[in-house]
Write a protein that holds these residues in place. Structure first.
Motif, PDB file in Angstrom:
ATOM      1  N   VAL A 141      35.481  51.787  37.024  1.00  0.00           N
ATOM      2  CA  VAL A 141      34.889  53.111  36.904  1.00  0.00           C
ATOM      3  C   VAL A 141      33.784  52.969  35.863  1.00  0.00           C
ATOM      4  O   VAL A 141      34.046  52.597  34.715  1.00  0.00           O
ATOM      5  CB  VAL A 141      35.920  54.173  36.477  1.00  0.00           C
ATOM      6  N   HIS A 142      32.560  53.212  36.289  1.00  0.00           N
ATOM      7  CA  HIS A 142      31.394  53.109  35.410  1.00  0.00           C
ATOM      8  C   HIS A 142      31.025  54.515  34.937  1.00  0.00           C
ATOM      9  O   HIS A 142      30.770  55.398  35.772  1.00  0.00           O
ATOM     10  CB  HIS A 142      30.185  52.530  36.169  1.00  0.00           C
ATOM     11  N   ALA A 143      30.984  54.735  33.630  1.00  0.00           N
ATOM     12  CA  ALA A 143      30.474  55.986  33.063  1.00  0.00           C
ATOM     13  C   ALA A 143      28.954  55.852  33.004  1.00  0.00           C
ATOM     14  O   ALA A 143      28.427  54.890  32.441  1.00  0.00           O
ATOM     15  CB  ALA A 143      31.048  56.215  31.677  1.00  0.00           C
ATOM     16  N   VAL A 144      28.251  56.812  33.605  1.00  0.00           N
ATOM     17  CA  VAL A 144      26.805  56.711  33.808  1.00  0.00           C
ATOM     18  C   VAL A 144      26.078  57.782  33.001  1.00  0.00           C
ATOM     19  O   VAL A 144      26.576  58.907  32.861  1.00  0.00           O
ATOM     20  CB  VAL A 144      26.500  56.831  35.322  1.00  0.00           C
ATOM     21  N   ASP A 145      24.882  57.445  32.513  1.00  0.00           N
ATOM     22  CA  ASP A 145      24.115  58.340  31.645  1.00  0.00           C
ATOM     23  C   ASP A 145      23.181  59.299  32.370  1.00  0.00           C
ATOM     24  O   ASP A 145      22.390  59.996  31.738  1.00  0.00           O
ATOM     25  CB  ASP A 145      23.317  57.533  30.614  1.00  0.00           C
TER      26      ASP A 145
END
Length: 180
Positions: A141-145
């Motif tokens: 799970v990638h937290a994206v900006d």
């Protein structure tokens, strides 16, 4: 010579730009343990269901998530993408079992799939060649900006990965294995 004679692939996380971590858990799989048959591809006798995933502890500035599953051990020289789910809203912190296994109805509003290496725009379960060594399935799970990654559902998984290199705030990783 057999498939098992090839060199082991590196862990794909080790090849990415460094990023802080946060927590991901699953009621369907345990980190480092074999995937249940329900999460194997139908061609391997499985149920083809995406696993339940929950995540927490991500950075406050997270604007969206991207969820991926990658098999670095596929005998392709380039691994095998089993799941690429893009633009999951920052308010979503869980995907139910099977949410990514078919049409978009099980997905959060605004989220969509990029075709996995099976060719389907959905989760494509584990199906390593029979008799090969255990394959690793790296769920991230990638937290994206940004709220939207600015790709569309026609791009290859590598294009999503390239864009993530510039927009990932943090990553949560859980790994399973599978062997036939």
């Amino acid at each position: 010579m057999s498939l098992a004679d090839r060199a082991p692939a590196p862990d794909p996380i080790d090849l990415l730009p460094p990023a802080p971590t946060f927590a991901v858990t699953s009621t369907d799989l345990a980190d480092g343990a074999p995937l249940p048959l329900a999460h194997a591809h139908r061609s391997a006798g499985g149920g083809g269901l995406s696993p339940q995933l929950s995540w927490s502890g991500f950075p406050a500035e997270t604007q969206s998530f991207v969820v991926t599953c990658y098999d670095p051990d596929a005998p392709t020289g380039s691994g095998f993408w089993h799941w690429v789910l893009v633009d999951v809203p920052a308010s979503v912190t869980e995907l139910a079992t099977g949410a990514a296994s078919g049409d978009l109805s099980g997905l959060p509003a605004g989220a969509y799939h990029v075709a996995c290496d099976w060719g389907a725009k959905s989760y494509g379960g584990a199906a390593p060649p029979a008799g090969d060594r255990p394959h690793r399935y790296v769920f991230v799970v990638h937290a994206v900006d940004v709220p939207k990654l600015e790709v569309n559902d026609a791009v290859a998984p590598a294009v999503v990965g390239f864009n993530l290199a510039f927009h990932t705030l943090a990553r949560a990783v859980i790994r399973g294995t599978y062997q036939r």
